[in-house]
Design an enzyme around this catalytic site. Structure first.
Site, PDB file in Angstrom:
ATOM      1  N   LYS A   1     -17.085 -19.792  30.345  1.00 49.85           N
ATOM      2  CA  LYS A   1     -16.358 -18.832  29.499  1.00 49.85           C
ATOM      3  C   LYS A   1     -14.886 -18.998  29.841  1.00 49.85           C
ATOM      4  O   LYS A   1     -14.359 -18.328  30.729  1.00 49.85           O
ATOM      5  CB  LYS A   1     -16.865 -17.417  29.797  1.00 49.85           C
ATOM      6  CG  LYS A   1     -16.591 -16.419  28.692  1.00 49.85           C
ATOM      7  CD  LYS A   1     -17.388 -15.151  28.926  1.00 49.85           C
ATOM      8  CE  LYS A   1     -16.908 -14.015  28.045  1.00 49.85           C
ATOM      9  NZ  LYS A   1     -16.987 -14.253  26.608  1.00 49.85           N
TER      10      LYS A   1
HETATM   11  N1  PMP Z   1     -21.242 -16.956  22.983  1.00 55.26           N
HETATM   12  C1  PMP Z   1     -19.915 -16.780  23.056  1.00 55.26           C
HETATM   13  C2  PMP Z   1     -19.004 -17.839  22.543  1.00 55.26           C
HETATM   14  C3  PMP Z   1     -19.395 -15.593  23.602  1.00 55.26           C
HETATM   15  O1  PMP Z   1     -18.076 -15.407  23.676  1.00 55.26           O
HETATM   16  C4  PMP Z   1     -20.285 -14.596  24.053  1.00 55.26           C
HETATM   17  C5  PMP Z   1     -19.747 -13.308  24.625  1.00 55.26           C
HETATM   18  N2  PMP Z   1     -19.492 -13.427  25.988  1.00 55.26           N
HETATM   19  C6  PMP Z   1     -21.669 -14.830  23.968  1.00 55.26           C
HETATM   20  C7  PMP Z   1     -22.104 -16.029  23.418  1.00 55.26           C
HETATM   21  C8  PMP Z   1     -22.653 -13.828  24.472  1.00 55.26           C
HETATM   22  O2  PMP Z   1     -22.638 -13.824  25.867  1.00 55.26           O
HETATM   23  P1  PMP Z   1     -23.018 -12.517  26.702  1.00 55.26           P
HETATM   24  O3  PMP Z   1     -24.342 -12.091  26.196  1.00 55.26           O
HETATM   25  O4  PMP Z   1     -23.058 -12.979  28.113  1.00 55.26           O
HETATM   26  O5  PMP Z   1     -21.964 -11.512  26.439  1.00 55.26           O
END
Ligand code: PMP
Length: 320
Positions: A164
């Site tokens: 991320k």
């Molecule tokens: N994909 C992307 C590109 C994201 O930014 C997010 C949000 N963090 C997610 C998927 C979902 O991840 P999470 O469930 O860990 O928030």
């Protein structure tokens, strides 16, 4: 409007390099490396106002992913996971919040402007603030209208999509702003192979004949923590799952389609490029999973207490 951070939502304090300081003073120089090259890694975490007090959902897992993102970008962090975990708890408490979003970020600050960040300090900040429904209250309830983005999802061969990282979000920014410019709520990105990747900030699931499907990191996605929660919940509730790469055709012929994400939680998809999914109404399995998920984050299902970091002082003392 509910998805914007309004001035009135700003909090009093920020955790910045191990100190608590006023929100207005947690600044960085305009020549900071991160501003020019997007050299940061971050997390999006949610704290819920449960009957047992404020509870941060899957905090340890988020901080583990933060460190994994940092490792993938060869960042050397001198702060321990424990300190950052405690920083997240502290910043919620000191801002006197119960239901909020927590944003830790590790970024290269000011020294050299070479792309190689050699010499740039690594700064760590943790903010907490109120944030309404990411895809809007109505979207979460009734489902969102999506479009297939003309922008391809960056390949996991170009950048580690399981990280991320700040700069990677320019890909998301392009796709979501383009989708909005054509009147849609959110974009769905295809990967280099032409299969489905994910939303601009959400993972994607579909339901067909009672089986819940989603893709994996080979599809150039972020391995969402909500995605993992949903897969675990399905297993625990005897709902069949299949994790595989899939195409747009699979989505268009699915019985139900939904997004998952920390901010988006479980959001039904109403349409894809004006093709209605499940008649334009949230499907039964989507609603069931959404209910299970919301009960868990709200501390109403004891079986998932391991996923909750309770901020109630007495409880956290007992747990430590
Ligand atoms: N994909 C992307 C590109 C994201 O930014 C997010 C949000 N963090 C997610 C998927 C979902 O991840 P999470 O469930 O860990 O928030």
């Amino acid at each position: 409007i509910s998805s914007l951070i309004l001035m009135s939502d700003y909090s009093k304090y920020i955790w910045y390099n191990s100190n608590i300081m006023p929100w207005e003073e947690a600044n960085t120089h305009v020549m900071s490396h991160v501003l020019h090259y997007g050299s940061g890694v971050f997390e999006g975490i949610k704290c819920y106002d449960t009957e047992q007090g404020p509870s941060i959902f899957r905090l340890d897992d988020h901080i583990n992913r933060l460190f994994q993102s940092a490792t993938l970008y060869r960042m050397k962090i001198n702060t321990s996971k424990e300190e950052i975990i405690n920083g997240c708890k502290e910043i919620v408490k000191i801002n006197d919040l119960s239901s909020c979003y927590i944003r830790p970020i590790i970024f290269y600050g000011y020294d050299t402007l070479g792309v190689n960040p050699k010499g740039c300090p690594l700064n760590i900040a943790i903010a907490s603030f109120y944030w309404g429904a990411y895809l809007g209250d109505e979207g979460v309830e009734k489902g969102v209208n999506t479009t297939i983005s003309p922008y391809q999802k960056i390949s996991h061969k170009s950048m580690p999509t399981i990280a991320k990282a700040s700069g990677q979000y320019m890909n998301s920014l392009l796709s979501v702003t383009e989708a909005k410019s054509r009147g849609y709520d959110e974009a769905i990105l295809l990967n280099v192979e032409g299969n489905i990747a994910e939303g601009s900030g959400q993972n994607l699931f579909y339901v067909k004949d009672g089986v819940v499907h989603t893709n994996d990191k080979d599809s150039s996605i972020l391995l969402g923590i909500t995605r993992d929660s949903i897969l675990t919940i399905c297993k625990d509730f005897d709902i069949k799952t299949k994790v595989h790469s899939y195409s747009l055709d699979n989505l268009l012929t699915a019985d139900e389609v939904f997004f998952t994400g920390t901010a988006s939680e479980v959001t039904p998809i109403r349409s894809i490029d004006d093709n209605l999914i499940s008649g334009g109404n949230p499907g039964p399995i989507t609603l069931q999973l959404k209910n299970y998920y919301m009960d868990i984050v709200m501390g109403k299902n004891q079986n998932y207490n391991d996923w909750l970091s309770m901020l109630n002082y007495d409880i956290s003392l007992k747990n430590s």
